[in-house]
Design a protein around this motif. Structure first.
Motif, PDB file in Angstrom:
ATOM      1  N   GLY A  78       0.821  -1.284   0.147  1.00  0.00           N
ATOM      2  CA  GLY A  78       0.115   0.008  -0.047  1.00  0.00           C
ATOM      3  C   GLY A  78       0.842   1.136  -0.049  1.00  0.00           C
ATOM      4  N   MET A  79       2.037   1.293   0.604  1.00  0.00           N
ATOM      5  CA  MET A  79       2.863   2.427   0.801  1.00  0.00           C
ATOM      6  C   MET A  79       3.441   2.734  -0.785  1.00  0.00           C
ATOM      7  N   VAL A  80       3.887   1.592  -1.356  1.00  0.00           N
ATOM      8  CA  VAL A  80       4.521   1.947  -2.822  1.00  0.00           C
ATOM      9  C   VAL A  80       3.239   2.339  -3.670  1.00  0.00           C
ATOM     10  N   ILE A  81       2.101   1.787  -3.661  1.00  0.00           N
ATOM     11  CA  ILE A  81       1.203   2.247  -4.646  1.00  0.00           C
ATOM     12  C   ILE A  81       0.558   3.928  -3.913  1.00  0.00           C
ATOM     13  N   LEU A 104     -11.404  10.041  -3.651  1.00  0.00           N
ATOM     14  CA  LEU A 104     -10.253   9.605  -2.934  1.00  0.00           C
ATOM     15  C   LEU A 104     -10.803   9.723  -1.352  1.00  0.00           C
ATOM     16  N   ASN A 105     -11.595  10.491  -0.996  1.00  0.00           N
ATOM     17  CA  ASN A 105     -12.171  10.616   0.290  1.00  0.00           C
ATOM     18  C   ASN A 105     -13.216   9.623   0.215  1.00  0.00           C
ATOM     19  N   MET A 106     -14.021   9.373  -0.743  1.00  0.00           N
ATOM     20  CA  MET A 106     -15.054   8.294  -0.660  1.00  0.00           C
ATOM     21  C   MET A 106     -14.414   6.834  -0.383  1.00  0.00           C
ATOM     22  N   THR A 107     -13.208   6.594  -1.253  1.00  0.00           N
ATOM     23  CA  THR A 107     -12.651   5.393  -1.188  1.00  0.00           C
ATOM     24  C   THR A 107     -12.283   5.137   0.226  1.00  0.00           C
ATOM     25  N   GLN A 108     -11.752   6.240   0.812  1.00  0.00           N
ATOM     26  CA  GLN A 108     -11.180   5.820   2.059  1.00  0.00           C
ATOM     27  C   GLN A 108     -12.047   5.405   3.181  1.00  0.00           C
ATOM     28  N   ASN A 109     -13.246   5.750   3.022  1.00  0.00           N
ATOM     29  CA  ASN A 109     -14.248   5.444   3.683  1.00  0.00           C
ATOM     30  C   ASN A 109     -14.875   4.072   3.224  1.00  0.00           C
ATOM     31  N   PHE A 110     -14.549   3.655   2.227  1.00  0.00           N
ATOM     32  CA  PHE A 110     -15.161   2.334   1.896  1.00  0.00           C
ATOM     33  C   PHE A 110     -14.244   1.085   2.360  1.00  0.00           C
ATOM     34  N   ALA A 111     -14.522   0.790   3.593  1.00  0.00           N
ATOM     35  CA  ALA A 111     -13.903  -0.341   4.169  1.00  0.00           C
ATOM     36  C   ALA A 111     -15.126  -1.276   5.135  1.00  0.00           C
ATOM     37  N   GLY A 112     -14.503  -2.097   5.690  1.00  0.00           N
ATOM     38  CA  GLY A 112     -15.470  -2.885   6.718  1.00  0.00           C
ATOM     39  C   GLY A 112     -16.279  -3.757   5.709  1.00  0.00           C
ATOM     40  N   PHE A 113     -17.567  -3.893   6.309  1.00  0.00           N
ATOM     41  CA  PHE A 113     -18.583  -4.696   5.578  1.00  0.00           C
ATOM     42  C   PHE A 113     -18.760  -4.227   4.055  1.00  0.00           C
ATOM     43  N   PRO A 114     -18.784  -2.980   3.590  1.00  0.00           N
ATOM     44  CA  PRO A 114     -18.956  -2.727   2.198  1.00  0.00           C
ATOM     45  C   PRO A 114     -17.557  -3.308   1.260  1.00  0.00           C
ATOM     46  N   LEU A 115     -16.447  -3.020   1.935  1.00  0.00           N
ATOM     47  CA  LEU A 115     -15.537  -3.667   1.164  1.00  0.00           C
ATOM     48  C   LEU A 115     -15.277  -5.429   1.087  1.00  0.00           C
ATOM     49  N   ALA A 116     -15.448  -5.968   2.224  1.00  0.00           N
ATOM     50  CA  ALA A 116     -15.635  -7.303   2.269  1.00  0.00           C
ATOM     51  C   ALA A 116     -16.714  -8.044   1.303  1.00  0.00           C
ATOM     52  N   PHE A 117     -17.968  -7.197   1.330  1.00  0.00           N
ATOM     53  CA  PHE A 117     -19.008  -7.474   0.446  1.00  0.00           C
ATOM     54  C   PHE A 117     -18.703  -7.498  -0.914  1.00  0.00           C
ATOM     55  N   MET A 155      -7.290  -6.988   0.029  1.00  0.00           N
ATOM     56  CA  MET A 155      -8.194  -6.224   0.443  1.00  0.00           C
ATOM     57  C   MET A 155      -7.382  -5.352   1.557  1.00  0.00           C
ATOM     58  N   PHE A 156      -6.400  -5.926   2.143  1.00  0.00           N
ATOM     59  CA  PHE A 156      -5.719  -4.970   3.238  1.00  0.00           C
ATOM     60  C   PHE A 156      -5.005  -3.971   2.343  1.00  0.00           C
ATOM     61  N   ILE A 157      -4.359  -4.398   1.173  1.00  0.00           N
ATOM     62  CA  ILE A 157      -3.739  -3.465   0.310  1.00  0.00           C
ATOM     63  C   ILE A 157      -4.575  -2.326  -0.231  1.00  0.00           C
ATOM     64  N   TRP A 158      -6.086  -2.813  -0.414  1.00  0.00           N
ATOM     65  CA  TRP A 158      -6.863  -1.780  -0.972  1.00  0.00           C
ATOM     66  C   TRP A 158      -7.390  -0.659  -0.051  1.00  0.00           C
ATOM     67  N   PHE A 159      -7.522  -0.898   1.173  1.00  0.00           N
ATOM     68  CA  PHE A 159      -8.021   0.067   2.163  1.00  0.00           C
ATOM     69  C   PHE A 159      -6.728   0.912   2.706  1.00  0.00           C
ATOM     70  N   ALA A 160      -5.485   0.262   2.460  1.00  0.00           N
ATOM     71  CA  ALA A 160      -4.470   0.963   2.682  1.00  0.00           C
ATOM     72  C   ALA A 160      -3.898   2.188   1.705  1.00  0.00           C
ATOM     73  N   ILE A 161      -4.336   1.916   0.466  1.00  0.00           N
ATOM     74  CA  ILE A 161      -3.873   2.963  -0.547  1.00  0.00           C
ATOM     75  C   ILE A 161      -4.682   4.270  -0.297  1.00  0.00           C
ATOM     76  N   PRO A 162      -5.949   4.577  -0.101  1.00  0.00           N
ATOM     77  CA  PRO A 162      -6.499   5.748   0.251  1.00  0.00           C
ATOM     78  C   PRO A 162      -5.857   6.368   1.447  1.00  0.00           C
ATOM     79  N   LEU A 163      -5.780   5.835   2.537  1.00  0.00           N
ATOM     80  CA  LEU A 163      -5.306   6.319   3.750  1.00  0.00           C
ATOM     81  C   LEU A 163      -3.816   6.855   3.495  1.00  0.00           C
ATOM     82  N   GLY A 164      -3.192   6.085   2.757  1.00  0.00           N
ATOM     83  CA  GLY A 164      -1.710   6.462   2.687  1.00  0.00           C
ATOM     84  C   GLY A 164      -1.548   7.701   1.804  1.00  0.00           C
TER      85      GLY A 164
END
Length: 285
Positions: A78-81, A104-117, A155-164
């Motif tokens: 996630g850090m590299v991307i 980017l802000n919307m994607t940063q909140n896309f985690a938890g249940f929506p991301l897993a689903f 999935m862990f990489i996915w939600f790390a990218i917007p935060l980073g």
């Protein structure tokens, strides 16, 4: 002096709710968890047996290792991307950046249940991309199992990218255009500029972002629970199972697991802070 002190106290009044939240939801729970972690479940005496159990029993040891492994891989990738994404956004300038930031802000909140689903719909056993690849005669996803420790890494990489990316954008704005122009006049290439000037100046922000992303990854609960429920051998899942569920509650062992997770996070933060100090003093070349 008294009037000045009184005026300063008045200015602090609006922050009282914040300090109450810190005390009630951070300090008190942490102190209670720390005390419980050193209690014997039967006698209530002070003991370190709960921590010995964590590293003596394979299931807890593996849970710690799995959480650390997934967090490290997710944070590193996630850090590299995030670095490349933040670089691209700051290079766009004006209008394209204004259009990209809300996404980017919307994607940063896309985690938890929506991301897993979403990942279940796309990469599950009957996921759209899996079925599409199968119908197209492609075997690229045949060996991929979303419902496993390694399968959850994307999935862990996915939600790390917007935060980073959000944390790095302000840091990239501190890299002045004049530095790039001076480097170009001296014959430095773009790669040389970033290796010799850009990244060393961004190093404190990169290290701080790394610790934030690691802490966010290792404490992830909802996304993992949605995929594997209580069967996941991950640290947050094991902690939750100690305080709730059909089996007997083991609050002392759960507290010890919580303190172990906090200790890992603090260790990573201490390492990154030490590296930041060395970078600031010119200790790392």
């Amino acid at each position: 002096m008294k009037k000045r002190s009184l005026k300063n106290l008045i200015h602090l009044v609006p922050s009282v709710p914040f300090f109450l939240l810190v005390v009630l939801f951070l300090l008190l729970p942490f102190c209670n968890t720390a005390i419980e972690s050193f209690k014997d479940p039967k006698s209530g005496a002070v003991t370190i047996q709960n921590f010995i159990t964590i590293f003596a029993k394979p299931i807890y040891r593996v849970a710690v290792w799995n959480s650390v492994k997934v967090a490290v891989i997710g944070t590193a990738a996630g850090m590299v991307i995030s670095f490349l994404t933040a670089l691209a956004i700051t290079s766009l300038g004006g209008r394209p950046r204004k259009l990209f930031m809300p996404i980017l802000n919307m994607t940063q909140n896309f985690a938890g249940f929506p991301l897993a689903f979403s990942f279940m719909l796309m990469f599950g056993y009957a996921g759209f991309l899996r079925l599409a690849a199968s119908h197209a005669g492609l075997s690229v996803l045949d060996g991929y199992n979303l419902y496993s420790g390694s399968g959850m890494i994307p999935m862990f990489i996915w939600f790390a990218i917007p935060l980073g990316t959000l944390l790095l954008i302000p840091a990239f704005e501190g890299v002045h255009r004049e530095w790039k122009e001076s480097a170009t006049l001296m014959g430095a290439s773009r790669v040389q500029f970033w290796l010799k000037v850009g990244i060393p100046n961004l190093a404190p922000s990169l290290l701080g972002t790394t610790s934030m992303m690691f802490a966010d990854s290792i404490t992830t609960y909802t996304t993992v629970y949605m995929l594997l429920s209580s069967n996941a051998i991950m640290l947050p899942i094991k902690i939750a199972s100690m305080f709730s569920g059909d089996s007997k509650q083991q609050t002392e062992l759960g507290s010890a697991l919580s303190i172990t997770m906090i200790a890992i996070i603090l260790l990573v933060m201490a390492g990154t802070n030490l590296a930041k100090r060395k970078v600031s003093k010119g200790g790392i070349r």
